[in-house]
Enzyme design. Structure first.
Site, PDB file in Angstrom:
ATOM      1  N   LYS A 166       0.836  -1.212   0.000  1.00  0.00           N
ATOM      2  CA  LYS A 166       0.000   0.000   0.000  1.00  0.00           C
ATOM      3  C   LYS A 166       0.867   1.256   0.000  1.00  0.00           C
ATOM      4  CE  LYS A 166      -3.861   2.381   0.332  1.00  0.00           C
ATOM      5  NZ  LYS A 166      -3.541   3.671   0.928  1.00  0.00           N
ATOM      6  N   GLU A 173       0.815   6.660  -6.783  1.00  0.00           N
ATOM      7  CA  GLU A 173      -0.308   7.597  -6.883  1.00  0.00           C
ATOM      8  C   GLU A 173       0.187   9.041  -6.886  1.00  0.00           C
ATOM      9  OE1 GLU A 173      -3.284   8.895  -3.484  1.00  0.00           O
ATOM     10  OE2 GLU A 173      -3.793   6.892  -4.210  1.00  0.00           O
TER      11      GLU A 173
END
Length: 297
Positions: A166, A173
């Site tokens: 993550k 991102e």
């Protein structure tokens, strides 16, 4: 399946709703009584039959530490705790050890989906033993997007692997968002382009750069074409920094992610000390003109 859910903020609140829609019996706890199902962690534990599964969805750091420590006092051997917050992966092994001393299992779950997860589903990256993951699989199945399991869910590895994945996800991102934003600024700067939003809208189908983030930027530009209502000040929530730090440790070059992180730092400066020093240097060695600050400021 019955489970407890601790933390009913933006994501936790929607996750409780999605799980209930999936047929699960969810007992939620939050310090805010208006959204909580029970008054305390002890009440949450008492409301669940053993062996229990408890999902923790609170801010990383101190709050997560305090919550997991408190759970060791109210849960029992054979129970399972899932940390779905954005904890740093290095914190997972100590949490697993602390819970393991009481016979309580631990799974770390990286969760992506934001406020859209309620309707679209959540991307899940989990770490833990095969047995613990299998036990929690009905929960993961209800939270993940519809379709093949491997499209939206991955058992990355042992404890810590989920949050590591993550972390890297959020670093990527950062870089993607910055690239899309730079493209928007280029389009907006050219007089030949009459409507930058229409370009981003066109890119949402059939192009190699189409993505959900790109679609969201097209949506944002449609709602506010000049982004006039939004300041450029941009925070970073931690994962981007951790990604760069881990890249240094692993000696992996991540120039795009690093640049995106530093761009966020730059966004918080009204007047960059670095660029003021550059201007002063140009003036010193070349006599280049500088823009002076007026007495009025």
């Amino acid at each position: 399946m019955q489970l407890g859910l601790i933390g009913l903020g933006k994501m936790g609140f929607n996750m409780r709703a999605r799980l209930r829609e999936g047929g699960h019996d969810v007992v939620g706890y939050d310090p805010r009584p208006e959204v909580s199902d029970v008054a305390s962690l002890a009440d949450l534990a008492a409301a669940l039959p053993a062996p229990r599964v408890v999902w923790v969805m609170v801010p990383s750091g101190t709050v997560t530490e305090q919550t997991i420590s408190a759970l060791t006092e109210v849960l029992s051997a054979g129970d399972l705790v899932i940390d779905g917050g954005n904890s740093r992966y290095t914190e997972d092994a100590p949490h697993a050890k602390l819970l393991g001393e009481k016979g309580i299992g631990f799974v770390d779950a990286g969760v992506s989906g934001g406020i859209w997860g309620l309707t679209e589903g959540y991307g899940l990256m989990v770490g833990g033993s095969d047995a613990d993951i299998a036990r929690a699989m009905p929960i993961f199945d209800s939270l993940r997007p519809p379709g093949p399991v491997e499209d939206g869910f991955v058992h990355v590895g042992p404890v810590g692997a989920g949050h590591f994945a993550k972390m890297v996800h959020n670093g990527v991102e950062y870089a993607l968002m910055t690239a899309y934003a730079e493209g928007y600024e280029m389009l907006a700067a050219e007089d030949l382009v009459k409507d930058p939003q229409s370009v981003y809208q066109a890119w949402t189908n059939g192009t190699v750069v189409r993505s959900w983030l790109q679609q969201l930027l097209a949506k944002a530009l449609k709602e506010d074409p000049d982004l006039a209502a939004i300041s450029g000040y941009t925070e970073d929530s931690g994962e981007g920094r951790w990604t760069v730090e881990e890249a240094i440790r692993l000696r992996v070059p991540v120039p795009s992610i690093a640049a995106a992180l530093f761009a966020r730092f730059l966004s918080r400066q009204d007047d960059s000390p670095t660029m003021k020093a550059v201007a002063a240097l140009r003036n010193q060695f070349g006599g280049h003109a500088v823009k002076r600050v007026s007495e009025s400021g």
